[in-house]
Structures are given as structure tokens and as C-alpha cells.
Enzyme design. Sequence first.
Site, PDB file in Angstrom:
ATOM      1  N   TRP A  10       0.171  -2.448   3.165  1.00 21.73           N
ATOM      2  CA  TRP A  10       1.353  -1.756   2.657  1.00 21.73           C
ATOM      3  C   TRP A  10       1.428  -1.935   1.143  1.00 21.73           C
ATOM      4  O   TRP A  10       0.739  -2.787   0.575  1.00 21.73           O
ATOM      5  CB  TRP A  10       2.626  -2.296   3.317  1.00 21.73           C
ATOM      6  CG  TRP A  10       3.720  -1.258   3.404  1.00 21.73           C
ATOM      7  CD1 TRP A  10       4.853  -1.168   2.652  1.00 21.73           C
ATOM      8  CD2 TRP A  10       3.754  -0.148   4.295  1.00 21.73           C
ATOM      9  NE1 TRP A  10       5.593  -0.082   3.022  1.00 21.73           N
ATOM     10  CE2 TRP A  10       4.933   0.572   4.041  1.00 21.73           C
ATOM     11  CE3 TRP A  10       2.892   0.313   5.288  1.00 21.73           C
ATOM     12  CZ2 TRP A  10       5.290   1.732   4.734  1.00 21.73           C
ATOM     13  CZ3 TRP A  10       3.233   1.464   5.988  1.00 21.73           C
ATOM     14  CH2 TRP A  10       4.423   2.159   5.708  1.00 21.73           C
ATOM     15  N   GLU A  35       6.981   3.735  -2.580  1.00 23.21           N
ATOM     16  CA  GLU A  35       5.902   2.884  -2.057  1.00 23.21           C
ATOM     17  C   GLU A  35       4.514   3.441  -2.382  1.00 23.21           C
ATOM     18  O   GLU A  35       3.585   3.333  -1.602  1.00 23.21           O
ATOM     19  CB  GLU A  35       6.069   2.703  -0.535  1.00 23.21           C
ATOM     20  CG  GLU A  35       7.448   2.181  -0.150  1.00 23.21           C
ATOM     21  CD  GLU A  35       7.593   1.867   1.324  1.00 23.21           C
ATOM     22  OE1 GLU A  35       7.330   2.771   2.143  1.00 23.21           O
ATOM     23  OE2 GLU A  35       7.951   0.723   1.650  1.00 23.21           O
ATOM     24  N   ASP A  66       6.981   1.075  -6.333  1.00 22.60           N
ATOM     25  CA  ASP A  66       8.213   1.834  -6.499  1.00 22.60           C
ATOM     26  C   ASP A  66       8.897   2.080  -5.156  1.00 22.60           C
ATOM     27  O   ASP A  66       8.373   1.725  -4.107  1.00 22.60           O
ATOM     28  CB  ASP A  66       7.916   3.167  -7.191  1.00 22.60           C
ATOM     29  CG  ASP A  66       6.999   4.063  -6.367  1.00 22.60           C
ATOM     30  OD1 ASP A  66       6.214   3.521  -5.558  1.00 22.60           O
ATOM     31  OD2 ASP A  66       7.056   5.297  -6.520  1.00 22.60           O
TER      32      ASP A  66
END
Length: 337
Positions: free
Chosen positions: A138, A207, A204
Site C-alpha cells: 500500500w 494514496e 497523499d
Amino acid sequence: MDDVGIAGWVGSSTKKNPCNSTLSSWIDDEAALSWRKIFEQTGPAAGALEGFVIASPSTKDPDYLYTWTRDSAIVTSAVLEKLLRTGDTALEASLRLYAYSQKSLQRVCNPSGCFEDGMHGLGEPKYNVDGTAFTGPWGRPQRDGPALRAITLIGFADYLLQRGTPQDVAFVNKHLYIPDMPAESVIKADLEYVARYWKEHSFDLWEEIDGHHFFTYIASLSALSRGAALATKLNDARAAQYYSAQALQIELELRSFISLQDGVILGYKEPKQFNRTGLDAAVPLGVLISGAQGSEQFGPASDHVLATLKAYVDSFRDEYKINQGEKKLAVATGRYA
């Protein structure tokens, strides 16, 4: 959208078709629907632990059955806003459960780090709905989450302190803000994290980009400014001074996001390296969510913010077919240009 969401939307919209009724009436219907959906997506009703706000019950295409720190803070801030506006004390339970749940998440080791190791884990963007760490790939860390959570819970702490019953003051002193270091309370931990790491890189809110972002900075400024005021109320003078000093540094650094060419606020530094213009919905969202109303440079009515909003909207006038033609409709926009 899930089946329940579709059914709810249809049920709401068919009562008063926006084409055949006033816009304000339709908005009232949608507001009631949205408010109900908040609680359907929170806690055990959504298959999550108490106090957790889920992004969506969908587990495939997309898989959004997680709790995001940022999203949860923003949703819970809406609950706080309604509490402050209406005085409906039944809403306090949701805020207390949110505070408990977030303190437990702060201490979950995750790919961003652990609480005991410099509190790096607070920058983790999302968790499983059972309170365990999400360990898949992620965009991390995302440093706006702790700032937004602090903003929401500081607002709740201020509300309780203003009411001032012994039970209210005890809840703040026991669960929300304890001056002791190392940080043990949920607000104190978030403020220490923000004050320590606001200068560091972060993904941010979309993502996608790892860098330095206006949204994260202005959220951090708001959290530390409000945190300094709360620390002062609770006789944590040294922390108040520290938070204020960091807030001043952020305020100065925010000016570096203003384009010298046309005075607009860029969503991130050096946007060309990301093949973007820097015009980003994150800027007006950051201004609104952080509550920067009183800021001369970064309030919603400031010259820079208004110029940014105009440039952002204009950048989409020729981007989408729906914006073209003779009809003078509101401009459909995307996240960034």
C-alpha cells in the site's frame, strides 16, 4: 455500491424526485440518507469492532472492507459537528467509542512501524476491521491521518471541557489527553507524531504520490494549533510551546506551495515530476476539512484559495465531454489535473 445502498438511495430519491421538487427538499432527503448510512457503516452493524468506521462492505472489485484512519476521522468529525450544532447528547457514545477504538489502533504494529518504536505505526493508513494490521502492499505512510484524528478528538475534548461536569473532565484527563510522556493518550500520541514527523515524506490522500502535500501540511497545522490550545487548558505548558513552534514552522512552509507564477496553491511540491499541473481537489478539501476559516492566506475566502479553485475548475472545462456544448451547467471535475 452495495445492494443496501442502492435500495436506500432509490427509496429516498423516489419519495421526492429532484426533477419535480425543490433542490433544498431533495438535499434534505439525501442528508437524512447519508446520516443513516454513517451508522450502518460503523461498528458491529458493519461487521467491525466498536468505534470503527468502514470504507465499504464491498470485499471484491473493489475490496474496501477496511477502516482508514483519515476517512474515519472525517466521518466522525461530522458526528461531532452535529453534536455541537444540535446538542443531541446521544451522539456522544459514538465519539467515546471512536476514541477507545483509535487508542487501540495506535498500538497495533504494522508495516509502517510500532508505537513503541518512535510511534511510526501511527502513519499506517488502514487496518482490518477486526483491529489487526493490514500487511499487504500500500501507499504508506500517510501522515494526514493522525492530524485529522487529533482535530476531531480535540473538538470533542473542548466540548466536554466546556460543559465541565466532573465526569466530562475525568474522561478527557483519563482517555483523551494525558500530559505525561511518553504519550499514553490518544490525542497526545497523535500530536507528538504530527509534531515530530510533519516534515517527512508521505503519501497523499489519493494514496498515489509519495512526497510533500498541501493537504497533509494544512491538516498538521490545524492539529498542532488546536493541540497547543488544548495543552494550555490542561496545564501542559511545555507541550503547548512545542506544538505552537511546530505550527509556526508549518505555516511558513505552506507558503512554498504557492506558485510564484500565478498565485495558485499547488497540491504538492514540484508537480511536474509527477506529470501533473499541481491543481488538485486536495487543496480546497484541505482548507475545508482542517477548518482554516480564519487564515488570511489559506482560508476559504483568501485570494490564493479562490484563485486556486478557479484554476482547478477551469482545467476541466475541456477535459470531459459533459462540460462541452451550449448548456451552461456546473463543471464536472476530477481529483486533479
